[in-house]
Design a protein around this motif. Structure first.
Motif, PDB file in Angstrom:
ATOM      1  N   ILE A 164      50.734  15.661 -14.927  1.00  0.00           N
ATOM      2  CA  ILE A 164      50.284  15.583 -16.324  1.00  0.00           C
ATOM      3  C   ILE A 164      51.486  15.415 -17.238  1.00  0.00           C
ATOM      4  CG2 ILE A 164      49.190  16.871 -18.206  1.00  0.00           C
ATOM      5  CD1 ILE A 164      47.363  18.146 -16.117  1.00  0.00           C
ATOM      6  N   ILE A 165      52.536  16.199 -16.992  1.00  0.00           N
ATOM      7  CA  ILE A 165      53.751  16.109 -17.813  1.00  0.00           C
ATOM      8  C   ILE A 165      54.333  14.704 -17.739  1.00  0.00           C
ATOM      9  CG2 ILE A 165      56.146  16.886 -17.998  1.00  0.00           C
ATOM     10  CD1 ILE A 165      55.141  19.672 -17.067  1.00  0.00           C
ATOM     11  N   ARG A 166      54.420  14.162 -16.543  1.00  0.00           N
ATOM     12  CA  ARG A 166      54.992  12.825 -16.366  1.00  0.00           C
ATOM     13  C   ARG A 166      54.182  11.776 -17.134  1.00  0.00           C
ATOM     14  NH1 ARG A 166      58.435  11.085 -12.529  1.00  0.00           N
ATOM     15  NH2 ARG A 166      58.093  12.978 -11.289  1.00  0.00           N
ATOM     16  N   ALA A 167      52.859  11.866 -17.028  1.00  0.00           N
ATOM     17  CA  ALA A 167      52.006  10.896 -17.724  1.00  0.00           C
ATOM     18  C   ALA A 167      52.158  11.024 -19.231  1.00  0.00           C
ATOM     19  CB  ALA A 167      50.549  11.096 -17.315  1.00  0.00           C
ATOM     20  N   SER A 168      52.225  12.245 -19.722  1.00  0.00           N
ATOM     21  CA  SER A 168      52.381  12.466 -21.156  1.00  0.00           C
ATOM     22  C   SER A 168      53.732  11.963 -21.656  1.00  0.00           C
ATOM     23  CB  SER A 168      52.237  13.963 -21.473  1.00  0.00           C
ATOM     24  OG  SER A 168      52.642  14.243 -22.789  1.00  0.00           O
ATOM     25  N   MET A 169      54.799  12.324 -20.951  1.00  0.00           N
ATOM     26  CA  MET A 169      56.137  11.953 -21.396  1.00  0.00           C
ATOM     27  C   MET A 169      56.351  10.445 -21.329  1.00  0.00           C
ATOM     28  SD  MET A 169      57.619  14.779 -22.316  1.00  0.00           S
ATOM     29  CE  MET A 169      59.309  14.237 -22.472  1.00  0.00           C
ATOM     30  N   GLU A 170      55.822   9.805 -20.307  1.00  0.00           N
ATOM     31  CA  GLU A 170      56.010   8.362 -20.178  1.00  0.00           C
ATOM     32  C   GLU A 170      55.068   7.577 -21.083  1.00  0.00           C
ATOM     33  OE1 GLU A 170      57.749   8.068 -15.606  1.00  0.00           O
ATOM     34  OE2 GLU A 170      55.681   7.428 -16.016  1.00  0.00           O
ATOM     35  N   GLY A 171      53.891   8.130 -21.353  1.00  0.00           N
ATOM     36  CA  GLY A 171      52.922   7.412 -22.160  1.00  0.00           C
ATOM     37  C   GLY A 171      53.092   7.598 -23.661  1.00  0.00           C
ATOM     38  N   ARG A 172      53.398   8.837 -24.077  1.00  0.00           N
ATOM     39  CA  ARG A 172      53.441   9.100 -25.524  1.00  0.00           C
ATOM     40  C   ARG A 172      54.704   9.838 -25.965  1.00  0.00           C
ATOM     41  NH1 ARG A 172      49.252  11.549 -28.653  1.00  0.00           N
ATOM     42  NH2 ARG A 172      49.711   9.898 -30.143  1.00  0.00           N
ATOM     43  N   GLY A 173      55.608  10.139 -25.037  1.00  0.00           N
ATOM     44  CA  GLY A 173      56.850  10.821 -25.391  1.00  0.00           C
ATOM     45  C   GLY A 173      57.904   9.847 -25.868  1.00  0.00           C
ATOM     46  N   ALA A 174      58.993  10.402 -26.441  1.00  0.00           N
ATOM     47  CA  ALA A 174      60.085   9.540 -26.904  1.00  0.00           C
ATOM     48  C   ALA A 174      61.356  10.353 -27.113  1.00  0.00           C
ATOM     49  CB  ALA A 174      59.712   8.838 -28.207  1.00  0.00           C
ATOM     50  N   LEU A 175      62.476   9.681 -26.940  1.00  0.00           N
ATOM     51  CA  LEU A 175      63.793  10.201 -27.289  1.00  0.00           C
ATOM     52  C   LEU A 175      64.307   9.320 -28.418  1.00  0.00           C
ATOM     53  CD1 LEU A 175      65.220  10.545 -23.655  1.00  0.00           C
ATOM     54  CD2 LEU A 175      64.066  12.305 -25.015  1.00  0.00           C
ATOM     55  N   ILE A 176      64.551   9.914 -29.588  1.00  0.00           N
ATOM     56  CA  ILE A 176      64.910   9.126 -30.775  1.00  0.00           C
ATOM     57  C   ILE A 176      66.340   9.449 -31.206  1.00  0.00           C
ATOM     58  CG2 ILE A 176      64.356   8.639 -33.184  1.00  0.00           C
ATOM     59  CD1 ILE A 176      61.465   9.314 -32.611  1.00  0.00           C
ATOM     60  N   HIS A 177      67.174   8.420 -31.257  1.00  0.00           N
ATOM     61  CA  HIS A 177      68.546   8.578 -31.720  1.00  0.00           C
ATOM     62  C   HIS A 177      68.609   8.260 -33.214  1.00  0.00           C
ATOM     63  CE1 HIS A 177      72.918   7.230 -32.039  1.00  0.00           C
ATOM     64  NE2 HIS A 177      72.959   8.520 -31.737  1.00  0.00           N
ATOM     65  N   VAL A 178      69.196   9.184 -33.988  1.00  0.00           N
ATOM     66  CA  VAL A 178      69.313   9.017 -35.439  1.00  0.00           C
ATOM     67  C   VAL A 178      70.785   9.014 -35.828  1.00  0.00           C
ATOM     68  CG1 VAL A 178      67.064  10.037 -36.006  1.00  0.00           C
ATOM     69  CG2 VAL A 178      69.058  11.527 -35.752  1.00  0.00           C
ATOM     70  N   ARG A 179      71.067   8.524 -37.035  1.00  0.00           N
ATOM     71  CA  ARG A 179      72.458   8.459 -37.502  1.00  0.00           C
ATOM     72  C   ARG A 179      73.024   9.846 -37.732  1.00  0.00           C
ATOM     73  NH1 ARG A 179      69.693   4.380 -40.201  1.00  0.00           N
ATOM     74  NH2 ARG A 179      70.529   2.253 -39.976  1.00  0.00           N
ATOM     75  N   ASP A 180      72.197  10.712 -38.345  1.00  0.00           N
ATOM     76  CA  ASP A 180      72.643  12.073 -38.647  1.00  0.00           C
ATOM     77  C   ASP A 180      71.418  12.955 -38.845  1.00  0.00           C
ATOM     78  OD1 ASP A 180      71.675  11.505 -41.279  1.00  0.00           O
ATOM     79  OD2 ASP A 180      73.641  10.727 -41.850  1.00  0.00           O
ATOM     80  N   LEU A 181      71.627  14.222 -39.111  1.00  0.00           N
ATOM     81  CA  LEU A 181      70.518  15.165 -39.240  1.00  0.00           C
ATOM     82  C   LEU A 181      69.719  14.946 -40.520  1.00  0.00           C
ATOM     83  CD1 LEU A 181      72.117  18.452 -37.840  1.00  0.00           C
ATOM     84  CD2 LEU A 181      70.406  16.974 -36.759  1.00  0.00           C
ATOM     85  N   ASP A 182      70.343  14.375 -41.545  1.00  0.00           N
ATOM     86  CA  ASP A 182      69.574  14.044 -42.751  1.00  0.00           C
ATOM     87  C   ASP A 182      68.537  12.967 -42.432  1.00  0.00           C
ATOM     88  OD1 ASP A 182      70.810  15.848 -44.419  1.00  0.00           O
ATOM     89  OD2 ASP A 182      72.348  14.427 -45.096  1.00  0.00           O
ATOM     90  N   GLU A 183      68.935  11.979 -41.655  1.00  0.00           N
ATOM     91  CA  GLU A 183      67.990  10.941 -41.264  1.00  0.00           C
ATOM     92  C   GLU A 183      66.922  11.524 -40.334  1.00  0.00           C
ATOM     93  OE1 GLU A 183      68.333   6.304 -40.275  1.00  0.00           O
ATOM     94  OE2 GLU A 183      69.215   7.588 -38.718  1.00  0.00           O
ATOM     95  N   ALA A 184      67.302  12.501 -39.520  1.00  0.00           N
ATOM     96  CA  ALA A 184      66.325  13.168 -38.655  1.00  0.00           C
ATOM     97  C   ALA A 184      65.223  13.806 -39.487  1.00  0.00           C
ATOM     98  CB  ALA A 184      67.008  14.224 -37.786  1.00  0.00           C
ATOM     99  N   ALA A 185      65.593  14.413 -40.610  1.00  0.00           N
ATOM    100  CA  ALA A 185      64.594  15.040 -41.476  1.00  0.00           C
ATOM    101  C   ALA A 185      63.626  14.004 -42.035  1.00  0.00           C
ATOM    102  CB  ALA A 185      65.281  15.798 -42.611  1.00  0.00           C
TER     103      ALA A 185
END
Length: 432
Positions: free
Chosen positions: A299-320
């Motif tokens: 279930i975890i694998r299906a969830s992470m591959e189907g709807r999960g994401a790793l997002i790289h941002v410029r800084d923490l202000d952009e993260a907000a």
């Protein structure tokens, strides 16, 4: 695992994020038609329809509604039967939820103007509330506590719990939680038929004023359709978590925090945001390793591959900025000064501050409610709380002088709207 990777510097970042977040909460035509039919049938035939649907869907052929109501003695027996550590954990969680809920109570207030006119607000609890507790393969005593305790703190006079019991099997933890939380009546029914029984009433089950609690697509559709006849808490989508991290937390901790929501079901969503690309790699590696030892790994694998994401941002202000767009149900701030950073967050169901505050603590025992807005509805919705079981009545009490002065204003506005009876009614109180 093949988890999607995004970067805010990509030209197509926002369309990709929109596609990731999209979740269709509207039932398809077949589900909609099925639920409508069940609602009409229960409204027309009451107990008989409930018994038939319970036999059909839950494979529990009860001869009468009496067989579907759990007596208080059975709840007491369940409470005595569960292992002592489970009972202690339920009682400790209940006390923390109750203590937090006490701080949420709305209070009545009023003030008098110089001429003696009284204005104010009177707060009263709902009379009767229905709580839907999911059943089937899993048991959710935490849902009982999170829904029932705020209702009782609000002063709700009668709390009716419905919980499906496939083939008559009931979980002792759920029954024990009902006893600890103060449920007044408990029925072993589920699905759209349970929602219909609560909304319209039957010969055995009284109609309630509001229905709360999560359920499957049939339950969610039924709640949507009975809204207006009764109140509801919300239409909940799949569980969500967003974690923002500066790269200084153990990657294993973060991976497991993501898993804690991904294991709910394949449609759950877990997103990590960080300005540290190497940390995103480290969490991805930890996730690949840890998923292999998880009992709900598929279930975890299906969830992470189907709807999960790793997002790289410029800084923490952009993260907000990204967080406020996502408006997540659960938000972990795994940062050095999380309390200060929380001030940047405008939209989130619950905010977990600091490296040690795992979202799972909020699911069970921290105190704040775990019933939270999903699918970006945190932009305009709030967690379930005591205030959801209270209502407000405005208080207006005019003195003779106040009625005269207000009558002059009201008459002008009423005449402007063409409502002359309004104008005359106000004018009768105006002093010559």
């Amino acid at each position: 695992m093949n988890i999607q990777r995004f970067s805010t510097v990509d030209a197509d970042f926002r369309p990709k994020l929109n596609a990731l977040l999209a979740w269709e909460s509207v039932s398809d035509e077949q589900v909609f038609a099925t639920v409508q039919g069940i609602l009409r049938d229960v409204r027309a035939r009451g107990d008989a329809a409930v018994l038939e649907y319970t036999a059909r869907f839950d494979r529990f052929p009860a001869a009468s509604m009496a067989e579907l109501e759990i007596p208080a003695t059975r709840m007491d027996e369940a409470l005595a039967r569960i292992p002592a550590p489970q009972r202690e954990a339920l009682e400790q969680a209940a006390e923390r939820i109750r203590r937090y809920a006490e701080h949420q109570k709305l209070t009545s207030w009023s003030y008098r103007e110089a001429d003696g006119t009284l204005l104010g607000q009177q707060v009263t609890p709902l009379d009767r509330v229905g709580l839907y507790v999911p059943g089937g393969k899993a048991a959710y005593p935490s849902s009982v506590l999170m829904n029932a305790i705020p209702a009782k703190v609000a002063g709700v006079a009668e709390l009716i719990v419905v919980v499906p019991a496939p083939q008559g099997d009931l979980n002792d933890l759920v029954l024990a939680a009902c006893r600890i939380a103060g449920a007044d009546r408990v029925f072993t029914i589920g699905g759209a038929q349970a929602v219909a029984a609560l909304a319209y009433g039957t010969e055995t089950i009284p109609a309630v004023d509001k229905i709360t609690g999560p359920g499957n697509i049939f339950v969610a559709t039924a709640k949507r359709l009975v809204y207006g006849t009764v109140g509801i808490d919300m239409i909940a989508g799949p569980s969500e978590i967003v974690v923002v991290c500066d790269g200084q937390t153990d990657p294993d901790w973060i991976a497991m925090d993501l898993f804690s929501q991904a294991e709910h079901d394949e449609q759950a969503q877990a997103i990590l945001i960080s300005p540290d690309a190497a940390f995103l790699d480290a969490v991805a590696a930890a996730a690949d390793r840890l998923v292999e030892i998880m009992p709900r790994g598929e279930i975890i694998r299906a969830s992470m591959e189907g709807r999960g994401a790793l997002i790289h941002v410029r800084d923490l202000d952009e993260a907000a900025e990204v967080i406020n767009f996502i408006a997540p149900e659960h938000l972990e701030l795994s940062l050095e000064d999380a309390e200060a950073y929380a001030g940047k967050i405008r939209h989130a169901g619950a905010i977990f501050m600091g490296r040690y505050t795992a979202e799972a603590l909020g699911d069970y025992c921290a105190g704040p409610n775990h019933v939270l807005p999903t699918s970006r509805t945190a932009r305009f919705s709030s967690p379930l709380g005591v205030y959801d079981f209270q209502k407000r009545s405005s208080l207006i009490g005019c003195s003779a002088q106040g009625a005269s002065e207000l009558g002059k204003i009201a008459r002008v506005l009423a005449e402007g709207e063409g409502l002359f009876a309004h104008a005359a009614s106000a004018a009768y109180r105006v002093k010559d």
